[in-house]
Design an enzyme around this catalytic site. Structure first.
Site, short mmCIF file in Angstrom:
data_model
loop_
_atom_site.label_atom_id
_atom_site.label_comp_id
_atom_site.label_asym_id
_atom_site.label_seq_id
_atom_site.Cartn_x
_atom_site.Cartn_y
_atom_site.Cartn_z
N ARG A 99 -29.80 -23.85 -65.22
CA ARG A 99 -29.17 -23.72 -63.91
C ARG A 99 -30.20 -23.41 -62.84
NH1 ARG A 99 -26.54 -19.29 -62.46
NH2 ARG A 99 -25.74 -18.90 -64.54
N TYR A 149 -23.83 -36.43 -40.38
CA TYR A 149 -23.05 -36.81 -41.55
C TYR A 149 -21.73 -36.05 -41.55
CZ TYR A 149 -21.76 -37.61 -46.34
OH TYR A 149 -21.07 -37.97 -47.47
N ASP A 172 -32.23 -33.56 -41.74
CA ASP A 172 -31.70 -34.43 -42.79
C ASP A 172 -32.44 -35.76 -42.66
OD1 ASP A 172 -30.20 -36.29 -44.25
OD2 ASP A 172 -28.33 -35.19 -43.96
N LYS A 190 -28.70 -41.79 -51.85
CA LYS A 190 -28.90 -42.95 -50.98
C LYS A 190 -30.22 -43.65 -51.34
CE LYS A 190 -25.15 -41.21 -49.37
NZ LYS A 190 -25.07 -40.34 -48.22
C1 LIG Z 1 -24.52 -39.15 -47.88
C2 LIG Z 1 -25.17 -38.22 -46.97
C3 LIG Z 1 -25.14 -36.84 -47.19
C4 LIG Z 1 -24.39 -36.23 -48.34
O1 LIG Z 1 -24.90 -36.65 -49.58
P1 LIG Z 1 -24.05 -36.69 -50.94
O2 LIG Z 1 -25.10 -37.04 -51.94
O3 LIG Z 1 -22.97 -37.71 -50.76
O4 LIG Z 1 -23.46 -35.33 -51.14
C5 LIG Z 1 -25.83 -36.03 -46.30
N1 LIG Z 1 -26.48 -36.53 -45.23
C6 LIG Z 1 -26.52 -37.86 -44.99
C7 LIG Z 1 -27.27 -38.36 -43.80
C8 LIG Z 1 -25.87 -38.75 -45.83
O5 LIG Z 1 -25.91 -40.06 -45.57
#
Ligand SMILES: *Cc1c(COP(=O)(O)O)cnc(C)c1O
Length: 403
Positions: free
Chosen positions: A68, A121, A193, A218
């Site tokens: 963990r 997001y 991000d 992504k």
């Molecule tokens: C998809 C996404 C997230 C969240 O990611 P998950 O893996 O779906 O939890 C956060 N920020 C951006 C810019 C995203 O495209």
């Protein structure tokens, strides 16, 4: 956790280029000489003596004691991510949202104030609007394209400015160096991000950002077959707060097999991003020239009002485009329903081209006035360009527009 490993002791990742680092960084030598590191599918680790056990349990972050907190397969991924983002370390989470909330709640506490970009997001939007107030954390938002508002929002208890660039789904960019300058003048940290840009196009830690956040689901995973997230930073104390705080206690832990899959995808990030940058620019230019398309937002279009910022901080425009089909929500729906090759789905950064209508799908939970203030129009279509031949994608867009 461990020092960055390369197979030969003479090699240093600082001397190597992006595509070499993504392939080689963090690869441990195993006892059998396996080219690809094995998956450490184990929940716990044994010790030879109580003395060894005490030492390991004395600092969970710096030893393998329980998965963990740390696991060799996850550690290997964290080293690759740190090397690619030019950070001292990384903490992987089970999803991008695990990383977003993991980073935010590792830093902020009751009584603090934070500032977020308006467009972001949808999950991050929900964390700010629903969860920060529950913990007594106040926040404000600013328009990323207009930094003149930003400094005025900083209060004595402001701890964080949180940005996304390019923003999901509006593609608005943040002048990262300019935000860092304003924030650091007031002792405020900056998180970004970097999911859309990826470290191939932008390395925000080099611009002074304090922590980079990714949805590995992504581009980094890249194949639409996993969920993952990560926080990367040069601030080792903050990374310990993430690992021994939000990761260990909220438990959004990445599985060893997922880490293996992310590393597998990550090894081709450079070649994939090069292609996404090329294909998306070609498609964005085609869209822009089509009279049935009202507005195209893509960082590397010369018509983009933020083109100079894009050129300054991005190597390429990335694989995301957003545009409006003339006629709003209904025209957008009709267009999407007519596509044959491009697939209707949320998520992005996969090998397949994906399209979605933000106002009706990913951002539908956000009230219309907040959506509009963030620049998300009803007809806006978000496109994640895939690795298909761009000419085939263009042919599909053309037939769906009835041209
Ligand atoms: C998809 C996404 C997230 C969240 O990611 P998950 O893996 O779906 O939890 C956060 N920020 C951006 C810019 C995203 O495209």
């Amino acid at each position: 956790m461990s020092q960055l490993v390369l197979k030969h002791p003479d090699l240093k990742h600082e001397d190597l280029k992006f595509n070499t680092v993504e392939v080689h960084a963090g690869e441990p030598r195993d006892m059998y000489g396996a080219l690809i590191p094995p998956i450490y599918q184990t929940s716990t680790f044994y010790f030879d003596s109580t003395d060894d056990a005490v030492k390991a349990c004395d600092d969970y972050a710096e030893s393998f004691a329980y998965s963990r907190i740390t696991n060799p397969s996850v550690d290997y991924l964290e080293q690759k991510l740190a090397a690619l983002e030019h950070g001292k370390g990384a903490v992987a989470y089970a999803s991008g949202m695990g990383a977003v909330s993991g980073a935010i709640f590792a830093l902020l506490k009751s009584g603090d104030h934070a500032i977020f970009t308006k467009a972001k997001y949808s999950g991050t939007e929900d964390v700010t609007s629903d969860w920060l107030p529950r913990f007594g954390i106040a926040h404000d938002t600013f328009d990323a394209a207009n930094l003149s508002q930003l400094e005025g929002l900083i209060k004595p208890n402001t701890k964080l400015i949180y940005v996304e660039s390019p923003a999901n789904p509006t593609m608005v960019l943040v002048d990262i160096a300019a935000v860092v300058e304003i924030a650091h003048k007031h002792g405020v940290k900056v998180f970004i991000d970097n999911t859309f840009a990826t470290p191939y196009n932008t390395t925000p830690l080099d611009l002074g950002v304090d922590a980079v956040i990714h949805s590995l689901t992504k581009y980094i995973g890249g194949h639409g077959d996993l969920l993952g997230g990560a926080v990367i930073s040069n601030d080792e104390q903050f990374l310990r707060e993430c690992r021994l705080g939000t990761l260990m206690h909220f438990g959004s832990v990445m599985a060893p097999f997922t880490a293996f899959l992310v590393c597998r995808g990550l090894k081709t990030l450079g070649v994939r991003m090069k292609q996404y940058n090329e294909s998306a620019l070609k498609i964005a230019k085609w869209l822009e020239a089509n009279p049935k398309i009202e507005m195209v937002r893509y960082p590397f279009l010369e018509s983009n009002p933020q083109y100079a910022i894009a050129k300054k901080q991005m190597k390429g425009g990335g694989g995301m485009i957003s545009f409006d089909v003339a006629g709003g929500l209904e025209a957008g729906k009709k267009f999407i329903n007519s596509l044959k090759l491009c697939t209707l789905a949320v998520s992005l950064g996969d090998t397949e081209t994906l399209v979605e209508q933000a106002a009706a799908m990913t951002h539908t939970m956000i009230p219309k006035e907040i959506r509009e203030a963030a620049g998300i129009t009803d007809g806006m279509i978000r496109m994640s360009v895939g690795l298909e031949d761009p000419d085939d994608i263009i042919a599909d867009l053309k037939q769906a527009l009835g041209d």
